[in-house]
Write an enzyme that holds these catalytic residues in place. Structure first.
Site, PDB file in Angstrom:
ATOM      1  N   HIS A 133       0.804  -1.229   0.000  1.00  7.73           N
ATOM      2  CA  HIS A 133       0.000   0.000   0.000  1.00  7.73           C
ATOM      3  C   HIS A 133       0.837   1.278   0.000  1.00  7.73           C
ATOM      4  O   HIS A 133       0.339   2.334   0.373  1.00  7.73           O
ATOM      5  CB  HIS A 133      -0.955  -0.012   1.206  1.00  7.73           C
ATOM      6  CG  HIS A 133      -1.978  -1.115   1.136  1.00  7.73           C
ATOM      7  ND1 HIS A 133      -2.684  -1.565   2.214  1.00  7.73           N
ATOM      8  CD2 HIS A 133      -2.409  -1.850   0.080  1.00  7.73           C
ATOM      9  CE1 HIS A 133      -3.505  -2.542   1.842  1.00  7.73           C
ATOM     10  NE2 HIS A 133      -3.344  -2.740   0.556  1.00  7.73           N
ATOM     11  N   GLY A 148      -1.299  -9.469  12.613  1.00  4.35           N
ATOM     12  CA  GLY A 148      -1.891  -8.164  12.898  1.00  4.35           C
ATOM     13  C   GLY A 148      -2.703  -7.586  11.771  1.00  4.35           C
ATOM     14  O   GLY A 148      -2.696  -6.375  11.555  1.00  4.35           O
ATOM     15  N   CYS A 158       3.231  13.678  -7.214  1.00  4.55           N
ATOM     16  CA  CYS A 158       2.539  14.776  -7.900  1.00  4.55           C
ATOM     17  C   CYS A 158       1.288  14.228  -8.596  1.00  4.55           C
ATOM     18  O   CYS A 158       1.332  13.179  -9.235  1.00  4.55           O
ATOM     19  CB  CYS A 158       3.488  15.405  -8.922  1.00  4.55           C
ATOM     20  SG  CYS A 158       2.687  16.721  -9.869  1.00  4.55           S
TER      21      CYS A 158
HETATM   22  P1  NAD Z   1      -6.918  -3.337  10.473  1.00  5.85           P
HETATM   23  O1  NAD Z   1      -6.918  -2.014  11.169  1.00  5.85           O
HETATM   24  O2  NAD Z   1      -8.039  -3.690   9.597  1.00  5.85           O
HETATM   25  O3  NAD Z   1      -6.843  -4.496  11.573  1.00  5.85           O
HETATM   26  C1  NAD Z   1      -5.876  -4.483  12.576  1.00  5.85           C
HETATM   27  C2  NAD Z   1      -5.725  -5.904  13.104  1.00  5.85           C
HETATM   28  O4  NAD Z   1      -4.642  -5.924  14.009  1.00  5.85           O
HETATM   29  C3  NAD Z   1      -6.958  -6.415  13.853  1.00  5.85           C
HETATM   30  O5  NAD Z   1      -7.284  -7.721  13.390  1.00  5.85           O
HETATM   31  C4  NAD Z   1      -6.495  -6.445  15.311  1.00  5.85           C
HETATM   32  O6  NAD Z   1      -7.117  -7.501  16.041  1.00  5.85           O
HETATM   33  C5  NAD Z   1      -5.019  -6.673  15.156  1.00  5.85           C
HETATM   34  N1  NAD Z   1      -4.195  -6.188  16.251  1.00  5.85           N
HETATM   35  C6  NAD Z   1      -4.429  -5.138  17.092  1.00  5.85           C
HETATM   36  N2  NAD Z   1      -3.404  -4.997  17.946  1.00  5.85           N
HETATM   37  C7  NAD Z   1      -2.506  -5.965  17.628  1.00  5.85           C
HETATM   38  C8  NAD Z   1      -1.228  -6.311  18.145  1.00  5.85           C
HETATM   39  N3  NAD Z   1      -0.685  -5.624  19.164  1.00  5.85           N
HETATM   40  N4  NAD Z   1      -0.568  -7.354  17.582  1.00  5.85           N
HETATM   41  C9  NAD Z   1      -1.115  -8.047  16.555  1.00  5.85           C
HETATM   42  N5  NAD Z   1      -2.321  -7.758  16.031  1.00  5.85           N
HETATM   43  C10 NAD Z   1      -3.012  -6.727  16.565  1.00  5.85           C
HETATM   44  O7  NAD Z   1      -5.517  -3.416   9.766  1.00  5.85           O
HETATM   45  P2  NAD Z   1      -5.126  -4.009   8.340  1.00  5.85           P
HETATM   46  O8  NAD Z   1      -5.621  -5.410   8.227  1.00  5.85           O
HETATM   47  O9  NAD Z   1      -3.675  -3.724   8.209  1.00  5.85           O
HETATM   48  O10 NAD Z   1      -5.919  -3.149   7.251  1.00  5.85           O
HETATM   49  C11 NAD Z   1      -6.070  -1.752   7.371  1.00  5.85           C
HETATM   50  C12 NAD Z   1      -5.501  -0.893   6.273  1.00  5.85           C
HETATM   51  O11 NAD Z   1      -5.092   0.301   6.899  1.00  5.85           O
HETATM   52  C13 NAD Z   1      -4.295  -1.416   5.555  1.00  5.85           C
HETATM   53  O12 NAD Z   1      -4.526  -1.202   4.210  1.00  5.85           O
HETATM   54  C14 NAD Z   1      -3.128  -0.513   5.997  1.00  5.85           C
HETATM   55  O13 NAD Z   1      -2.445  -0.028   4.857  1.00  5.85           O
HETATM   56  C15 NAD Z   1      -3.761   0.675   6.643  1.00  5.85           C
HETATM   57  N6  NAD Z   1      -3.158   1.101   7.913  1.00  5.85           N
HETATM   58  C16 NAD Z   1      -1.794   1.115   8.057  1.00  5.85           C
HETATM   59  C17 NAD Z   1      -1.236   1.519   9.264  1.00  5.85           C
HETATM   60  C18 NAD Z   1       0.256   1.521   9.415  1.00  5.85           C
HETATM   61  O14 NAD Z   1       0.975   1.675   8.425  1.00  5.85           O
HETATM   62  N7  NAD Z   1       0.784   1.329  10.625  1.00  5.85           N
HETATM   63  C19 NAD Z   1      -2.051   1.909  10.321  1.00  5.85           C
HETATM   64  C20 NAD Z   1      -3.441   1.886  10.132  1.00  5.85           C
HETATM   65  C21 NAD Z   1      -3.969   1.469   8.938  1.00  5.85           C
END
Ligand code: NAD
Length: 249
Positions: A120, A190, A128
């Protein structure tokens, strides 16, 4: 053997020729980065899924940049955790290792992972939206006003991330598919499994015989296909998994 790490998972990793890890925002939760789903997933009353879209950017680029500037500023104060670091070690313990991440935060690279397939994009890069299409790194956080930032060609800049409703880079996704197709073990860490096509990679790996495993304190949409599940945080479970792998069989 570390308590609660399934012996079968350690055995499968020992035997594996090719391992794929797919991480989601949960692995960075222990670094203080909010996930999109679950507690703390709102920004100024908005769901991130409403702001991380081409439509929202078209309607109000300053608002979308406000959201990204907030995320970048928060991230600037975050460091990789033991989960990110354990994956750097895991890479050294298996013959072929591919790290796929849905995260845009760059924390895997900050931990020392060298070859990260960023499905992503990366929040520290800007692109740009006008004719020049230039892309470059910009790590300033917060960005100097006014928002939205502009390119030297005067067009609007956008974060170089994949928004909801946008296609992934074909090259990047093909690489992820190739790795998933030949994986012996596919480890989802996660991730809620709610975002496609990233989640489809687990199904693809499963369909060609990979053992799917999951590390997540809660259930996810991928749990049903997982042979092994570790219901714990990534920062706690991954060091134990790596320690089990490194201990004599
Ligand atoms: P999501 O927010 O949909 O789900 C998060 C998952 O992580 C949940 O299943 C939750 O139970 C689990 N979780 C929470 N705490 C945890 C821990 N300490 N250890 C392990 N697992 C844990 O996240 P997703 O599936 O990555 O999808 C969301 C989208 O949002 C993605 O496309 C991503 O690009 C983006 N996103 C990225 C970031 C980042 O770069 N850090 C942050 C937020 C969202």
């Amino acid at each position: 053997m570390s308590q609660d790490i399934p012996a079968g998972l350690v055995e499968a990793l020992r035997k594996a020729e090719a391992v794929v890890v797919l991480t989601g925002s949960g692995i960075s939760a222990d670094s203080g980065v909010p996930t999109f789903r679950g507690a703390g997933g709102l920004w100024q009353g908005h769901h991130p899924e409403e702001l991380a879209t081409p439509r929202a950017f078209h309607r109000d680029p300053a608002q979308v940049w406000g959201f990204y500037d907030w995320r970048r500023t928060l991230l600037a104060g975050c460091a990789p955790n033991d989960g990110h670091r354990a994956l750097v070690r895991l890479e050294q313990l298996v013959p072929e290792f591919t790290l796929l991440t849905q995260n845009v935060d760059g924390l895997h690279q900050a931990a020392g992972s060298r070859d990260v397939v960023e499905l992503h994009g990366n929040i520290w890069r800007v692109r740009c939206t006008g004719g020049c299409r230039g892309e470059h790194e910009d790590r300033r956080a917060p960005l100097p006003p006014p928002l939205p930032p502009r390119c030297t060609c005067k067009s609007l800049l956008r974060p170089a991330v994949v928004w909801f409703g946008e296609a992934l880079s074909r090259d990047v996704f093909e690489r992820a598919e190739q790795a998933s197709l030949i994986a012996d073990v596919f480890l989802a860490i996660g991730t809620s499994g709610a975002v496609e096509p990233a989640a489809s990679l687990a199904r693809l790996a499963r369909s060609t015989g990979a053992i799917v495993a999951e590390i997540n304190p809660d259930g996810s949409l991928l749990s049903a296909m997982a042979r092994y599940i570790v219901n714990d945080t990534a920062a706690r479970a991954l060091p134990r998994l790596v320690a089990a792998l490194e201990s004599p069989a």
